[in-house]
Design a protein around this motif. Structure first.
Motif, PDB file in Angstrom:
ATOM      1  N   SER A  47      -3.647  18.088 -37.632  1.00 27.61           N
ATOM      2  CA  SER A  47      -3.936  17.535 -36.303  1.00 27.61           C
ATOM      3  C   SER A  47      -3.815  18.609 -35.231  1.00 27.61           C
ATOM      4  CB  SER A  47      -2.957  16.407 -35.965  1.00 27.61           C
ATOM      5  OG  SER A  47      -3.225  15.288 -36.761  1.00 27.61           O
ATOM      6  N   VAL A  48      -4.772  18.602 -34.312  1.00 26.94           N
ATOM      7  CA  VAL A  48      -4.753  19.497 -33.162  1.00 26.94           C
ATOM      8  C   VAL A  48      -4.877  18.623 -31.925  1.00 26.94           C
ATOM      9  CG1 VAL A  48      -5.940  21.371 -31.976  1.00 26.94           C
ATOM     10  CG2 VAL A  48      -5.826  21.371 -34.475  1.00 26.94           C
ATOM     11  N   GLU A  49      -3.914  18.770 -31.000  1.00 28.27           N
ATOM     12  CA  GLU A  49      -3.938  17.993 -29.756  1.00 28.27           C
ATOM     13  C   GLU A  49      -4.286  18.896 -28.587  1.00 28.27           C
ATOM     14  OE1 GLU A  49      -0.257  15.945 -29.209  1.00 28.27           O
ATOM     15  OE2 GLU A  49      -0.603  14.621 -30.905  1.00 28.27           O
ATOM     16  N   ARG A  50      -4.992  18.295 -27.628  1.00 25.25           N
ATOM     17  CA  ARG A  50      -5.396  19.049 -26.443  1.00 25.25           C
ATOM     18  C   ARG A  50      -5.563  18.064 -25.288  1.00 25.25           C
ATOM     19  NH1 ARG A  50     -10.504  23.177 -26.541  1.00 25.25           N
ATOM     20  NH2 ARG A  50     -10.122  24.094 -24.508  1.00 25.25           N
ATOM     21  N   THR A  51      -5.142  18.465 -24.102  1.00 21.43           N
ATOM     22  CA  THR A  51      -5.335  17.648 -22.913  1.00 21.43           C
ATOM     23  C   THR A  51      -6.608  18.126 -22.228  1.00 21.43           C
ATOM     24  OG1 THR A  51      -2.949  17.406 -22.672  1.00 21.43           O
ATOM     25  CG2 THR A  51      -4.287  16.900 -20.756  1.00 21.43           C
ATOM     26  N   VAL A  52      -7.463  17.171 -21.859  1.00 21.28           N
ATOM     27  CA  VAL A  52      -8.746  17.484 -21.237  1.00 21.28           C
ATOM     28  C   VAL A  52      -8.812  16.792 -19.877  1.00 21.28           C
ATOM     29  CG1 VAL A  52     -11.247  17.228 -21.449  1.00 21.28           C
ATOM     30  CG2 VAL A  52      -9.874  17.718 -23.478  1.00 21.28           C
ATOM     31  N   THR A  53      -9.163  17.550 -18.854  1.00 25.35           N
ATOM     32  CA  THR A  53      -9.332  17.013 -17.504  1.00 25.35           C
ATOM     33  C   THR A  53     -10.653  16.276 -17.404  1.00 25.35           C
ATOM     34  OG1 THR A  53      -8.089  18.896 -16.642  1.00 25.35           O
ATOM     35  CG2 THR A  53      -9.386  17.652 -15.062  1.00 25.35           C
ATOM     36  N   CYS A  54     -10.663  15.174 -16.689  1.00 22.73           N
ATOM     37  CA  CYS A  54     -11.878  14.363 -16.519  1.00 22.73           C
ATOM     38  C   CYS A  54     -12.748  14.923 -15.398  1.00 22.73           C
ATOM     39  CB  CYS A  54     -11.496  12.912 -16.257  1.00 22.73           C
ATOM     40  SG  CYS A  54     -10.704  12.130 -17.666  1.00 22.73           S
ATOM     41  N   ASP A  55     -13.168  16.176 -15.564  1.00 23.42           N
ATOM     42  CA  ASP A  55     -13.966  16.861 -14.549  1.00 23.42           C
ATOM     43  C   ASP A  55     -15.426  17.031 -14.958  1.00 23.42           C
ATOM     44  OD1 ASP A  55     -13.654  18.740 -16.549  1.00 23.42           O
ATOM     45  OD2 ASP A  55     -12.635  20.213 -15.282  1.00 23.42           O
ATOM     46  N   GLY A  56     -15.815  16.460 -16.107  1.00 23.44           N
ATOM     47  CA  GLY A  56     -17.202  16.551 -16.546  1.00 23.44           C
ATOM     48  C   GLY A  56     -17.555  17.844 -17.257  1.00 23.44           C
ATOM     49  N   VAL A  57     -16.552  18.696 -17.523  1.00 20.07           N
ATOM     50  CA  VAL A  57     -16.793  19.965 -18.213  1.00 20.07           C
ATOM     51  C   VAL A  57     -16.379  19.802 -19.676  1.00 20.07           C
ATOM     52  CG1 VAL A  57     -16.201  22.405 -18.323  1.00 20.07           C
ATOM     53  CG2 VAL A  57     -16.402  21.275 -16.099  1.00 20.07           C
ATOM     54  N   PRO A  58     -17.308  19.987 -20.620  1.00 17.85           N
ATOM     55  CA  PRO A  58     -16.956  19.801 -22.024  1.00 17.85           C
ATOM     56  C   PRO A  58     -16.050  20.909 -22.556  1.00 17.85           C
ATOM     57  CG  PRO A  58     -19.244  20.504 -21.826  1.00 17.85           C
ATOM     58  CD  PRO A  58     -18.720  20.325 -20.436  1.00 17.85           C
ATOM     59  N   VAL A  59     -15.180  20.527 -23.478  1.00 16.21           N
ATOM     60  CA  VAL A  59     -14.375  21.492 -24.213  1.00 16.21           C
ATOM     61  C   VAL A  59     -14.880  21.470 -25.655  1.00 16.21           C
ATOM     62  CG1 VAL A  59     -12.344  21.304 -22.732  1.00 16.21           C
ATOM     63  CG2 VAL A  59     -12.552  19.816 -24.697  1.00 16.21           C
ATOM     64  N   ARG A  60     -14.833  22.628 -26.278  1.00 15.72           N
ATOM     65  CA  ARG A  60     -15.373  22.738 -27.635  1.00 15.72           C
ATOM     66  C   ARG A  60     -14.296  23.221 -28.597  1.00 15.72           C
ATOM     67  NH1 ARG A  60     -19.357  23.516 -24.144  1.00 15.72           N
ATOM     68  NH2 ARG A  60     -21.357  22.548 -24.547  1.00 15.72           N
ATOM     69  N   GLN A  61     -14.430  22.744 -29.823  1.00 26.10           N
ATOM     70  CA  GLN A  61     -13.526  23.176 -30.888  1.00 26.10           C
ATOM     71  C   GLN A  61     -14.376  23.444 -32.124  1.00 26.10           C
ATOM     72  OE1 GLN A  61     -10.170  20.605 -31.650  1.00 26.10           O
ATOM     73  NE2 GLN A  61      -9.903  21.404 -33.707  1.00 26.10           N
ATOM     74  N   ARG A  62     -14.154  24.582 -32.727  1.00 28.08           N
ATOM     75  CA  ARG A  62     -14.872  24.944 -33.951  1.00 28.08           C
ATOM     76  C   ARG A  62     -14.080  24.407 -35.134  1.00 28.08           C
ATOM     77  NH1 ARG A  62     -18.483  29.551 -35.224  1.00 28.08           N
ATOM     78  NH2 ARG A  62     -18.375  29.800 -37.471  1.00 28.08           N
ATOM     79  N   ILE A  63     -14.787  23.757 -36.044  1.00 32.11           N
ATOM     80  CA  ILE A  63     -14.185  23.212 -37.260  1.00 32.11           C
ATOM     81  C   ILE A  63     -14.756  24.024 -38.423  1.00 32.11           C
ATOM     82  CG2 ILE A  63     -13.803  21.152 -38.671  1.00 32.11           C
ATOM     83  CD1 ILE A  63     -12.859  20.798 -35.759  1.00 32.11           C
ATOM     84  N   THR A  64     -13.934  24.853 -39.044  1.00 29.95           N
ATOM     85  CA  THR A  64     -14.397  25.645 -40.197  1.00 29.95           C
ATOM     86  C   THR A  64     -13.814  25.050 -41.464  1.00 29.95           C
ATOM     87  OG1 THR A  64     -12.561  27.187 -39.922  1.00 29.95           O
ATOM     88  CG2 THR A  64     -14.647  27.771 -38.872  1.00 29.95           C
ATOM     89  N   ASP A  65     -14.535  25.205 -42.549  1.00 30.24           N
ATOM     90  CA  ASP A  65     -14.118  24.658 -43.841  1.00 30.24           C
ATOM     91  C   ASP A  65     -13.714  23.185 -43.672  1.00 30.24           C
ATOM     92  OD1 ASP A  65     -13.678  24.682 -46.573  1.00 30.24           O
ATOM     93  OD2 ASP A  65     -11.609  25.403 -46.374  1.00 30.24           O
ATOM     94  N   ALA A  66     -14.658  22.411 -43.160  1.00 33.65           N
ATOM     95  CA  ALA A  66     -14.401  21.016 -42.795  1.00 33.65           C
ATOM     96  C   ALA A  66     -14.013  20.158 -43.986  1.00 33.65           C
ATOM     97  CB  ALA A  66     -15.658  20.426 -42.144  1.00 33.65           C
ATOM     98  N   PRO A  67     -13.165  19.170 -43.744  1.00 32.74           N
ATOM     99  CA  PRO A  67     -12.869  18.177 -44.785  1.00 32.74           C
ATOM    100  C   PRO A  67     -14.047  17.197 -44.866  1.00 32.74           C
ATOM    101  CG  PRO A  67     -11.745  17.585 -42.776  1.00 32.74           C
ATOM    102  CD  PRO A  67     -12.425  18.918 -42.519  1.00 32.74           C
ATOM    103  N   ALA A  68     -13.992  16.277 -45.791  1.00 33.15           N
ATOM    104  CA  ALA A  68     -15.057  15.282 -45.932  1.00 33.15           C
ATOM    105  C   ALA A  68     -15.031  14.274 -44.787  1.00 33.15           C
ATOM    106  CB  ALA A  68     -14.933  14.559 -47.267  1.00 33.15           C
ATOM    107  N   GLU A  69     -13.878  14.149 -44.116  1.00 35.14           N
ATOM    108  CA  GLU A  69     -13.768  13.212 -43.003  1.00 35.14           C
ATOM    109  C   GLU A  69     -12.878  13.819 -41.920  1.00 35.14           C
ATOM    110  OE1 GLU A  69     -13.231   8.650 -43.230  1.00 35.14           O
ATOM    111  OE2 GLU A  69     -11.202   9.485 -43.026  1.00 35.14           O
ATOM    112  N   MET A  70     -13.298  13.630 -40.672  1.00 35.30           N
ATOM    113  CA  MET A  70     -12.522  14.124 -39.540  1.00 35.30           C
ATOM    114  C   MET A  70     -12.272  12.941 -38.604  1.00 35.30           C
ATOM    115  SD  MET A  70     -13.433  17.180 -36.849  1.00 35.30           S
ATOM    116  CE  MET A  70     -14.962  16.448 -36.288  1.00 35.30           C
TER     117      MET A  70
END
Length: 166
Positions: free
Chosen positions: A120-143
């Motif tokens: 699990s990775v947690e992150r706080t995101v401001t509701c300012d309309g700017v997207p945040v991105r996270q790269r998922i490498t070697d993905a599991p079958a379900e996220m």
């Protein structure tokens, strides 16, 4: 000699049933004595709905999603929810592949984003309309993706998953 309409036994039973139903429906409302009845003919307030539509369009633009869907061959899936409702979804992925997850919040306040792939990775995101991105490498079958509004937050939260090309 002419007679008026005659009530048959079957007709009488039907009439009694309809009258009973009308009485039940008419008397089923619960009102406190001493309080005036509620005005049920209020005009619905469309401002919140219009505002949510505007915020969703802003989130769609931020995530690069057209009204008729995403136009990229690498697009996997996306979704939107009210911040108060939160996002709680499980996404099926191709195990071992790489993906980009984008999350945006349009409105006010902040949201807590929790992405559970291998860990699990947690992150706080401001509701300012700017997207945040996270790269998922070697993905599991379900996220699993959870987005929860923090106290005082409101608006629209959205997410988008794209496969990263080789």
């Amino acid at each position: 000699m002419t007679h008026g309409p005659r009530l048959t036994r079957r007709g009488g039973v039907l009439l009694a049933s309809l009258l009973s139903a009308a009485l039940v429906v008419g008397c089923s409302g619960s009102q406190d004595k001493g309080k005036p009845p509620e005005n049920k003919s209020r005009t619905p307030d469309s401002a919140p709905s219009d505002q949510m539509k505007t915020l969703q369009k802003k989130a769609e633009r931020a995530l690069g999603i057209e009204e008729d869907g995403a136009d990229s061959d690498l697009f996997v899936e996306s979704g939107f929810e009210r911040v108060n409702d939160g996002i709680h979804t499980r996404s099926a992925l191709s195990k071992g592949e790489s993906y980009s997850l984008s999350v945006v919040c349009s409105g006010r306040g902040t949201v807590q984003v929790t992405v559970t792939a291998e860990r699990s990775v947690e992150r706080t995101v401001t509701c300012d309309g700017v997207p945040v991105r996270q790269r998922i490498t070697d993905a599991p079958a379900e996220m699993k993706i959870d987005v929860d509004g923090l106290p005082g937050s409101s608006g629209i939260a959205g997410w988008r998953i794209d496969e990263l090309g080789a």
